[in-house]
Design an enzyme around this catalytic site. Structure first.
Site, PDB file in Angstrom:
ATOM      1  N   CYS A  51      52.147  59.287  18.391  1.00 49.57           N
ATOM      2  CA  CYS A  51      51.444  60.193  17.463  1.00 49.57           C
ATOM      3  C   CYS A  51      50.990  61.440  18.232  1.00 49.57           C
ATOM      4  N   CYS A  67      55.268  58.277  13.359  1.00 49.70           N
ATOM      5  CA  CYS A  67      54.838  56.910  13.687  1.00 49.70           C
ATOM      6  C   CYS A  67      55.702  55.865  12.991  1.00 49.70           C
ATOM      7  N   CYS A 126      58.879  53.255  15.188  1.00 45.91           N
ATOM      8  CA  CYS A 126      58.598  51.827  14.984  1.00 45.91           C
ATOM      9  C   CYS A 126      59.908  51.048  15.052  1.00 45.91           C
ATOM     10  N   CYS A 170      53.331  45.702  21.014  1.00 44.29           N
ATOM     11  CA  CYS A 170      53.924  47.046  20.859  1.00 44.29           C
ATOM     12  C   CYS A 170      52.823  48.062  20.551  1.00 44.29           C
ATOM     13  N   ASP A 229      50.118  55.443  -6.616  1.00 41.87           N
ATOM     14  CA  ASP A 229      49.267  56.392  -5.896  1.00 41.87           C
ATOM     15  C   ASP A 229      48.111  56.965  -6.699  1.00 41.87           C
TER      16      ASP A 229
HETATM   17  C1  B12 Z   1      45.049  58.567   1.256  1.00 40.01           C
HETATM   18  C2  B12 Z   1      46.488  58.289   1.558  1.00 40.01           C
HETATM   19  C3  B12 Z   1      47.032  58.891   2.686  1.00 40.01           C
HETATM   20  C4  B12 Z   1      46.177  59.597   3.739  1.00 40.01           C
HETATM   21  C5  B12 Z   1      45.484  58.517   4.626  1.00 40.01           C
HETATM   22  C6  B12 Z   1      46.504  57.478   5.162  1.00 40.01           C
HETATM   23  C7  B12 Z   1      45.898  56.179   5.674  1.00 40.01           C
HETATM   24  N1  B12 Z   1      46.553  55.585   6.648  1.00 40.01           N
HETATM   25  O1  B12 Z   1      44.880  55.702   5.158  1.00 40.01           O
HETATM   26  C8  B12 Z   1      47.237  60.483   4.458  1.00 40.01           C
HETATM   27  C9  B12 Z   1      47.277  61.841   3.785  1.00 40.01           C
HETATM   28  C10 B12 Z   1      47.026  60.685   5.958  1.00 40.01           C
HETATM   29  C11 B12 Z   1      48.507  59.722   4.124  1.00 40.01           C
HETATM   30  C12 B12 Z   1      49.660  59.844   4.867  1.00 40.01           C
HETATM   31  C13 B12 Z   1      50.842  59.164   4.562  1.00 40.01           C
HETATM   32  N2  B12 Z   1      51.109  58.445   3.473  1.00 40.01           N
HETATM   33 CO1  B12 Z   1      49.747  57.967   2.167  1.00 40.01          CO
HETATM   34  N3  B12 Z   1      48.525  57.292   0.905  1.00 40.01           N
HETATM   35  C14 B12 Z   1      47.253  57.438   0.731  1.00 40.01           C
HETATM   36  C15 B12 Z   1      46.775  56.627  -0.485  1.00 40.01           C
HETATM   37  C16 B12 Z   1      46.681  57.558  -1.696  1.00 40.01           C
HETATM   38  C17 B12 Z   1      45.443  55.886  -0.287  1.00 40.01           C
HETATM   39  C18 B12 Z   1      45.387  55.091   1.029  1.00 40.01           C
HETATM   40  C19 B12 Z   1      43.977  54.684   1.392  1.00 40.01           C
HETATM   41  O2  B12 Z   1      43.216  54.236   0.560  1.00 40.01           O
HETATM   42  N4  B12 Z   1      43.636  54.833   2.686  1.00 40.01           N
HETATM   43  C20 B12 Z   1      42.406  54.391   3.215  1.00 40.01           C
HETATM   44  C21 B12 Z   1      42.697  53.205   4.138  1.00 40.01           C
HETATM   45  C22 B12 Z   1      41.402  52.904   4.924  1.00 40.01           C
HETATM   46  O3  B12 Z   1      43.016  52.098   3.285  1.00 40.01           O
HETATM   47  P1  B12 Z   1      44.472  51.364   3.211  1.00 40.01           P
HETATM   48  O4  B12 Z   1      45.527  52.348   3.049  1.00 40.01           O
HETATM   49  O5  B12 Z   1      44.420  50.286   2.179  1.00 40.01           O
HETATM   50  O6  B12 Z   1      44.619  50.625   4.582  1.00 40.01           O
HETATM   51  C23 B12 Z   1      43.561  49.977   5.276  1.00 40.01           C
HETATM   52  C24 B12 Z   1      43.057  48.570   4.846  1.00 40.01           C
HETATM   53  O7  B12 Z   1      43.846  47.912   3.945  1.00 40.01           O
HETATM   54  C25 B12 Z   1      42.765  47.893   6.188  1.00 40.01           C
HETATM   55  N5  B12 Z   1      43.306  46.617   6.620  1.00 40.01           N
HETATM   56  C26 B12 Z   1      44.574  46.349   7.004  1.00 40.01           C
HETATM   57  N6  B12 Z   1      44.638  45.102   7.535  1.00 40.01           N
HETATM   58  C27 B12 Z   1      43.384  44.583   7.509  1.00 40.01           C
HETATM   59  C28 B12 Z   1      42.902  43.364   7.943  1.00 40.01           C
HETATM   60  C29 B12 Z   1      41.541  43.088   7.801  1.00 40.01           C
HETATM   61  C30 B12 Z   1      41.013  41.803   8.305  1.00 40.01           C
HETATM   62  C31 B12 Z   1      40.671  44.045   7.180  1.00 40.01           C
HETATM   63  C32 B12 Z   1      39.241  43.743   6.976  1.00 40.01           C
HETATM   64  C33 B12 Z   1      41.186  45.280   6.741  1.00 40.01           C
HETATM   65  C34 B12 Z   1      42.536  45.529   6.917  1.00 40.01           C
HETATM   66  O8  B12 Z   1      43.231  48.834   7.213  1.00 40.01           O
HETATM   67  C35 B12 Z   1      44.102  49.794   6.661  1.00 40.01           C
HETATM   68  C36 B12 Z   1      44.101  51.117   7.424  1.00 40.01           C
HETATM   69  O9  B12 Z   1      42.820  51.500   7.813  1.00 40.01           O
HETATM   70  C37 B12 Z   1      47.950  55.583  -0.626  1.00 40.01           C
HETATM   71  C38 B12 Z   1      48.201  55.078  -2.044  1.00 40.01           C
HETATM   72  C39 B12 Z   1      47.167  53.996  -2.411  1.00 40.01           C
HETATM   73  N7  B12 Z   1      46.546  54.154  -3.529  1.00 40.01           N
HETATM   74  O10 B12 Z   1      46.973  53.058  -1.660  1.00 40.01           O
HETATM   75  C40 B12 Z   1      49.149  56.369  -0.054  1.00 40.01           C
HETATM   76  C41 B12 Z   1      50.196  55.576   0.758  1.00 40.01           C
HETATM   77  C42 B12 Z   1      49.460  54.668   1.692  1.00 40.01           C
HETATM   78  N8  B12 Z   1      50.871  56.614   1.526  1.00 40.01           N
HETATM   79  C43 B12 Z   1      52.136  56.409   1.684  1.00 40.01           C
HETATM   80  C44 B12 Z   1      52.984  57.247   2.456  1.00 40.01           C
HETATM   81  C45 B12 Z   1      54.480  57.092   2.244  1.00 40.01           C
HETATM   82  C46 B12 Z   1      52.446  58.165   3.381  1.00 40.01           C
HETATM   83  C47 B12 Z   1      53.188  58.938   4.481  1.00 40.01           C
HETATM   84  C48 B12 Z   1      54.337  58.170   5.124  1.00 40.01           C
HETATM   85  C49 B12 Z   1      53.691  60.300   3.934  1.00 40.01           C
HETATM   86  C50 B12 Z   1      54.291  61.197   5.007  1.00 40.01           C
HETATM   87  N9  B12 Z   1      55.502  60.950   5.462  1.00 40.01           N
HETATM   88  O11 B12 Z   1      53.676  62.166   5.411  1.00 40.01           O
HETATM   89  C51 B12 Z   1      52.027  59.211   5.484  1.00 40.01           C
HETATM   90  C52 B12 Z   1      51.918  58.069   6.511  1.00 40.01           C
HETATM   91  C53 B12 Z   1      50.795  58.253   7.490  1.00 40.01           C
HETATM   92  C54 B12 Z   1      50.266  56.901   7.983  1.00 40.01           C
HETATM   93  N10 B12 Z   1      50.611  56.517   9.197  1.00 40.01           N
HETATM   94  O12 B12 Z   1      49.545  56.235   7.207  1.00 40.01           O
HETATM   95  C55 B12 Z   1      52.593  55.122   1.013  1.00 40.01           C
HETATM   96  C56 B12 Z   1      52.746  54.028   2.082  1.00 40.01           C
HETATM   97  C57 B12 Z   1      53.837  53.000   1.821  1.00 40.01           C
HETATM   98  C58 B12 Z   1      53.882  51.962   2.934  1.00 40.01           C
HETATM   99  N11 B12 Z   1      55.054  51.398   3.161  1.00 40.01           N
HETATM  100  O13 B12 Z   1      52.890  51.662   3.577  1.00 40.01           O
HETATM  101  C59 B12 Z   1      51.391  54.870   0.006  1.00 40.01           C
HETATM  102  C60 B12 Z   1      51.098  53.402  -0.289  1.00 40.01           C
HETATM  103  C61 B12 Z   1      51.765  55.633  -1.286  1.00 40.01           C
HETATM  104  C62 B12 Z   1      52.758  54.876  -2.150  1.00 40.01           C
HETATM  105  N12 B12 Z   1      52.400  54.581  -3.374  1.00 40.01           N
HETATM  106  O14 B12 Z   1      53.844  54.527  -1.733  1.00 40.01           O
HETATM  107  N13 B12 Z   1      48.354  58.930   3.050  1.00 40.01           N
HETATM  108  S1  SF4 Z   2      53.596  49.626  13.692  1.00 37.85           S
HETATM  109 FE1  SF4 Z   2      55.637  49.507  14.625  1.00 37.85          FE
HETATM  110  S2  SF4 Z   2      55.495  50.969  16.348  1.00 37.85           S
HETATM  111 FE2  SF4 Z   2      53.393  50.534  15.706  1.00 37.85          FE
HETATM  112  S3  SF4 Z   2      52.735  48.849  17.017  1.00 37.85           S
HETATM  113 FE3  SF4 Z   2      53.538  47.925  15.143  1.00 37.85          FE
HETATM  114  S4  SF4 Z   2      55.694  47.470  15.616  1.00 37.85           S
HETATM  115 FE4  SF4 Z   2      54.977  48.942  17.162  1.00 37.85          FE
HETATM  116  S1  SF4 Z   3      51.960  60.508  10.323  1.00 37.97           S
HETATM  117 FE1  SF4 Z   3      51.663  59.089  12.028  1.00 37.97          FE
HETATM  118  S2  SF4 Z   3      52.512  60.122  13.862  1.00 37.97           S
HETATM  119 FE2  SF4 Z   3      52.265  61.674  12.260  1.00 37.97          FE
HETATM  120  S3  SF4 Z   3      50.262  62.545  12.770  1.00 37.97           S
HETATM  121 FE3  SF4 Z   3      49.926  60.966  11.162  1.00 37.97          FE
HETATM  122  S4  SF4 Z   3      49.438  59.112  12.326  1.00 37.97           S
HETATM  123 FE4  SF4 Z   3      50.331  60.585  13.768  1.00 37.97          FE
END
Ligand code: B12
Ligand code: SF4
Ligand code: SF4
Length: 390
Positions: free
Chosen positions: A204, A255, A259, A197, A139
């Site tokens: 959410c 969320c 799932c 799905c 992270d």
């Molecule tokens: C910032 C951050 C958050 C933010 C933003 C979350 C988000 N979805 O981006 C907030 C505070 C909301 C958050 C919440 C949570 N987080 Co967080 N978070 C991070 C952090 C530090 C950076 C993520 C980031 O860069 N986000 C920006 C998005 C745009 O980038 P991304 O995550 O890589 O995902 C995108 C791309 O890869 C792209 N993508 C995917 N497929 C494809 C395909 C193509 C073709 C293309 C072009 C792009 C593409 O789309 C994705 C989403 O937009 C990471 C650690 C890390 N360094 O990665 C942990 C991390 C993602 N978090 C984690 C966790 C556990 C959580 C929570 C569950 C905590 C909780 N229970 O409250 C929640 C889950 C919420 C959710 N549904 O995501 C774990 C996830 C583990 C996993 N199995 O996925 C991580 C990896 C931390 C860790 N080291 O374990 N988090």
């Molecule tokens: S992430 Fe899980 S709950 Fe969301 S669409 Fe995919 S299978 Fe369904």
């Molecule tokens: S963790 Fe998932 S269900 Fe909860 S508010 Fe964020 S996106 Fe919505």
């Protein structure tokens, strides 16, 4: 290193990972990110809200190219560490109790997983004659951990934006080791198991999940996500979102809970550090490497049930300090937690015909909180008390 040597080394690396309690270990190459342009578009929309550290120019460049973080990187080892566990009684259905997301109920995963990664790297170092240079991240670095995990074969990106494994669900942390030795890479995880799905999108409460874009990337507006609002966001939570956060006082798992993969395949974590923290009640082993961790703390709030909102609101700053020591919950800060709890109390009071006197008393006291955001949240919460019908 020949590929035969490399393959057996990776097999042994996985075994070592399993012995350290890691659920999965995969290997990928340090090639340029395919997702960084998507991250750039996401940032340009402002979906990251106040998480300015994500948008820093140098951090974005480093996300795209791992060599900027470690010039000599030749391979990337990605590890998954499971943290699933059941809910304590009363959680999440009792509105008088706060819900703390699963990931934060035990010891801070950054410390626990980092130790496992370092142990894995040291083991690898012992297997390679010339030694292995490495950097370990959980992270903390500008690293797209989920993209690397997908490339290392650990799962796919669900519409909830989580990395999901089809037989393990998504309750696992990710950790990344950059190493200066070339290892044979695993096959990327290509399939999308979400199909039609949309359970997470529908469940959410705040509409933070926006579905997949035209390229197939799942998109979240983090400004609406309860996890962001209750942990990362400083300042007042937007009023229209407050009734939707319910009794979630730190993070959100909704969320993932809905799932089908996570629901069906999550197994209780075997990692004692991730179990609900016994320190709330009694002993909590001291982390000798951590200067902030000065050992077992006094009971603050018993954990047999989910924490009562009134008890959370009543906590002094010293008690909060003891309650959150060594836990990821510290990230919200004392005022952040109080703001969240005040809102949850308001949501509880809104459903009552006769307001709970203790809840009202705590909120009235919080009206003069030294933190304006807490005081304003308390005023909002008191405003949700039902007016008696004439
Ligand atoms: C910032 C951050 C958050 C933010 C933003 C979350 C988000 N979805 O981006 C907030 C505070 C909301 C958050 C919440 C949570 N987080 Co967080 N978070 C991070 C952090 C530090 C950076 C993520 C980031 O860069 N986000 C920006 C998005 C745009 O980038 P991304 O995550 O890589 O995902 C995108 C791309 O890869 C792209 N993508 C995917 N497929 C494809 C395909 C193509 C073709 C293309 C072009 C792009 C593409 O789309 C994705 C989403 O937009 C990471 C650690 C890390 N360094 O990665 C942990 C991390 C993602 N978090 C984690 C966790 C556990 C959580 C929570 C569950 C905590 C909780 N229970 O409250 C929640 C889950 C919420 C959710 N549904 O995501 C774990 C996830 C583990 C996993 N199995 O996925 C991580 C990896 C931390 C860790 N080291 O374990 N988090
Ligand atoms: S992430 Fe899980 S709950 Fe969301 S669409 Fe995919 S299978 Fe369904
Ligand atoms: S963790 Fe998932 S269900 Fe909860 S508010 Fe964020 S996106 Fe919505």
């Amino acid at each position: 290193m020949s590929s035969v040597d490399g393959s057996s080394l990776v097999a042994a690396l996985r075994e070592r990972g399993a012995a350290l309690g890691l659920a999965m270990v995969g290997v990928t190459t340090p090639e340029a990110s395919d997702h960084v342009a998507h991250v750039g578009r996401w940032l340009a929309q402002g979906y990251h809200g106040g998480m300015a550290y994500l948008a820093r120019e140098d951090a974005v460049a480093r996300r795209g190219d791992l060599h900027r973080t470690m010039e000599t990187v030749r391979s990337v080892v990605v590890a998954a560490d499971e943290y699933a566990q059941g809910d304590p009684p009363g959680v999440p259905d009792d509105p008088s109790r706060g819900v703390i997301a699963r990931y934060a109920r035990g010891r801070d995963y950054h410390k626990t997983l980092k130790k496992k990664l370092v142990a894995l790297a040291r083991w690898l170092d012992g297997q390679v004659a010339r030694g292995v240079g490495f950097r370990a991240y959980v992270d903390t670095g500008p690293i797209l951990e989920r993209e690397l995990a997908q490339r290392a074969g650990l799962g796919w990106f669900g519409k909830n934006t989580m990395l999901i494994h089809p037989r393990r669900g998504s309750y696992f942390f990710l950790g990344v080791l950059l190493v200066d030795v070339e290892l044979p890479a695993d096959k990327p995880f290509k399939a999308d198991h979400c199909g039609s799905c949309r359970a997470c999108l529908d469940a959410c409460p705040t509409g933070a999940l926006l579905g997949r874009d035209e390229r197939g990337a799942p998109v979240m507006d983090a400004r609406r996500c309860i996890s962001y609002l209750t942990i990362e966001h400083r300042g007042p939570i937007p009023e229209e979102l407050r009734p939707l956060t319910g009794n979630r006082v730190f993070g959100c798992d909704i969320c993932q809970e809905v799932c089908p993969y996570t629901h069906k395949f999550s197994r209780p974590s075997q990692e004692p550090d991730y179990s609900p923290r016994p320190a709330w009640e009694a002993e909590w082993d001291r982390d000798a490497d951590d200067p902030d961790d000065d050992g077992p703390t006094e009971a603050v709030i018993p954990t047999t049930d989910g924490p009562a909102l009134v008890a959370l609101m009543r906590m002094s700053e010293d008690e909060w300090d003891a309650y959150t020591r060594g836990s990821a919950m510290r990230r919200a800060g004392y005022a952040g937690l109080r703001r969240n709890v005040a809102i949850a109390l308001g949501n509880w009071l809104a459903g009552m015909d006769t307001p709970d006197p203790e809840a009202v008393g705590e909120l009235v006291a919080a009206l003069s909180d030294e933190d304006d955001v807490v005081a304003e949240a308390a005023a909002w919460a008191l405003g949700r008390i039902k007016r008696p019908s004439p």
